[in-house]
Design an enzyme around this catalytic site. Structure first.
Site, PDB file in Angstrom:
ATOM      1  N   LYS A   3       6.071   6.549  55.476  1.00 31.70           N
ATOM      2  CA  LYS A   3       4.908   6.802  56.330  1.00 31.70           C
ATOM      3  C   LYS A   3       4.883   5.830  57.522  1.00 31.70           C
ATOM      4  CE  LYS A   3       2.134   8.374  52.348  1.00 31.70           C
ATOM      5  NZ  LYS A   3       0.828   8.210  51.653  1.00 31.70           N
ATOM      6  N   TYR A  51      -0.634  18.302  53.405  1.00 36.30           N
ATOM      7  CA  TYR A  51      -1.728  17.731  52.604  1.00 36.30           C
ATOM      8  C   TYR A  51      -2.830  18.758  52.305  1.00 36.30           C
ATOM      9  CZ  TYR A  51       0.058  12.914  52.809  1.00 36.30           C
ATOM     10  OH  TYR A  51       0.805  11.768  52.636  1.00 36.30           O
ATOM     11  N   ASN A 108      -0.030   3.238  51.885  1.00 32.95           N
ATOM     12  CA  ASN A 108       0.797   3.007  50.683  1.00 32.95           C
ATOM     13  C   ASN A 108       2.271   3.369  50.879  1.00 32.95           C
ATOM     14  OD1 ASN A 108       0.503   5.753  50.626  1.00 32.95           O
ATOM     15  ND2 ASN A 108      -0.354   5.864  48.561  1.00 32.95           N
ATOM     16  N   HIS A 119       5.507   8.702  50.648  1.00 33.28           N
ATOM     17  CA  HIS A 119       5.125   9.921  49.937  1.00 33.28           C
ATOM     18  C   HIS A 119       6.361  10.409  49.199  1.00 33.28           C
ATOM     19  CE1 HIS A 119       3.795  14.010  49.081  1.00 33.28           C
ATOM     20  NE2 HIS A 119       5.044  14.343  49.387  1.00 33.28           N
ATOM     21  N   GLU A 155       7.294  21.397  50.321  1.00 30.65           N
ATOM     22  CA  GLU A 155       7.249  20.266  51.256  1.00 30.65           C
ATOM     23  C   GLU A 155       8.546  20.160  52.059  1.00 30.65           C
ATOM     24  OE1 GLU A 155       6.233  16.894  48.833  1.00 30.65           O
ATOM     25  OE2 GLU A 155       4.191  17.625  48.487  1.00 30.65           O
TER      26      GLU A 155
HETATM   27  P1  IDP Z   1       0.388  10.473  46.020  1.00 32.19           P
HETATM   28  O1  IDP Z   1       0.815  10.128  47.426  1.00 32.19           O
HETATM   29  O2  IDP Z   1       0.666   9.346  45.067  1.00 32.19           O
HETATM   30  O3  IDP Z   1       0.936  11.798  45.532  1.00 32.19           O
HETATM   31  P2  IDP Z   1      -2.190  11.813  46.339  1.00 32.19           P
HETATM   32  O4  IDP Z   1      -3.278  11.761  45.331  1.00 32.19           O
HETATM   33  O5  IDP Z   1      -1.434  13.091  46.482  1.00 32.19           O
HETATM   34  O6  IDP Z   1      -1.216  10.591  46.025  1.00 32.19           O
HETATM   35  O7  IDP Z   1      -2.838  11.418  47.729  1.00 32.19           O
HETATM   36  C1  IDP Z   1      -2.110  11.587  48.938  1.00 32.19           C
HETATM   37  C2  IDP Z   1      -2.278  10.354  49.787  1.00 32.19           C
HETATM   38  O8  IDP Z   1      -3.648  10.258  50.201  1.00 32.19           O
HETATM   39  C3  IDP Z   1      -2.003   9.030  49.061  1.00 32.19           C
HETATM   40  O9  IDP Z   1      -0.637   8.676  49.063  1.00 32.19           O
HETATM   41  C4  IDP Z   1      -2.837   8.046  49.859  1.00 32.19           C
HETATM   42  O10 IDP Z   1      -2.143   7.593  51.014  1.00 32.19           O
HETATM   43  C5  IDP Z   1      -4.014   8.886  50.297  1.00 32.19           C
HETATM   44  N1  IDP Z   1      -5.158   8.665  49.422  1.00 32.19           N
HETATM   45  C6  IDP Z   1      -5.316   9.083  48.146  1.00 32.19           C
HETATM   46  N2  IDP Z   1      -6.491   8.697  47.645  1.00 32.19           N
HETATM   47  C7  IDP Z   1      -7.115   8.017  48.638  1.00 32.19           C
HETATM   48  C8  IDP Z   1      -8.386   7.365  48.745  1.00 32.19           C
HETATM   49  O11 IDP Z   1      -9.190   7.327  47.800  1.00 32.19           O
HETATM   50  N3  IDP Z   1      -8.658   6.763  49.945  1.00 32.19           N
HETATM   51  C9  IDP Z   1      -7.787   6.781  51.010  1.00 32.19           C
HETATM   52  N4  IDP Z   1      -6.593   7.389  50.936  1.00 32.19           N
HETATM   53  C10 IDP Z   1      -6.260   8.001  49.767  1.00 32.19           C
HETATM   54 MG    MG Z   2       0.532  13.733  46.166  1.00 35.35          MG
END
Ligand code: IDP
Ligand code: MG
Length: 150
Positions: free
Chosen positions: A9, A49, A112, A115, A126
């Site tokens: 990212k 997303y 984080n 992805h 994807e």
């Molecule tokens: P993942 O990336 O581990 O699959 P997902 O639940 O699919 O996690 O969420 C997609 C992305 O959305 C996450 O990687 C993170 O960057 C962001 N995200 C998820 N939950 C939150 C939140 O509570 N606050 C802000 N960003 C979030």
């Molecule tokens: Mg995800």
């Protein structure tokens, strides 16, 4: 063999972590089958997303992923979907184990670093969103027999 989509990212690119993340992927024994640097469009981000549409963090997530170039890669290997998810670590870096990408390099959930696809269906969808078939190289690494055995 199984394929997954890895996105480094905007935070991972801006913080100079591309090489270290790809080194982990290669060291594990997974193969890079396609790769490019791309500033993701709003349209592609919305497709990518879609499952999060309507959630509290959705608009912030779209803004972030489109803010600056990402590295997009198709990674191939045996059980690569689960393997790369484990290497990425839990979504919230606070809960991600040390030794994982998020556990080692990230602090907050909105930044984080990576992805990775979470299943067979999502990985196909994807990858199709970001890569044409001809961009994906079908090639065998000379190390594969030593990674997988004969
Ligand atoms: P993942 O990336 O581990 O699959 P997902 O639940 O699919 O996690 O969420 C997609 C992305 O959305 C996450 O990687 C993170 O960057 C962001 N995200 C998820 N939950 C939150 C939140 O509570 N606050 C802000 N960003 C979030
Ligand atoms: Mg995800």
């Amino acid at each position: 063999m199984e394929k997954t989509l890895l996105i480094i990212k905007p935070d991972g690119v801006q913080r100079g972590l591309v090489g270290r993340i790809l080194a982990r992927v290669e060291k594990k024994g997974f193969k890079i089958s396609a790769m490019k640097l791309e500033k993701i469009s709003k349209e592609k981000a919305e497709v990518h997303y879609a499952e999060h549409k309507g959630k509290g963090f959705y608009l912030e997530l779209l803004e972030f992923i489109t803010s600056s170039p990402c590295v997009l890669a198709v990674i191939e290997g045996k059980n690569v979907i689960e393997g790369l998810r484990k290497m990425a670590g839990k979504t919230n870096p606070l809960e991600a184990d040390i030794g994982t990408i998020r556990g080692d390099f990230a602090v907050v959930v909105s930044q984080n670093i990576v992805h990775t696809s979470d299943g067979i269906e999502s990985s196909k969808r994807e990858i199709e969103n970001f890569f044409k078939n001809e961009e994906i190289q079908e090639h065998i690494l000379c190390t594969e027999q030593w990674t997988y055995g004969r």
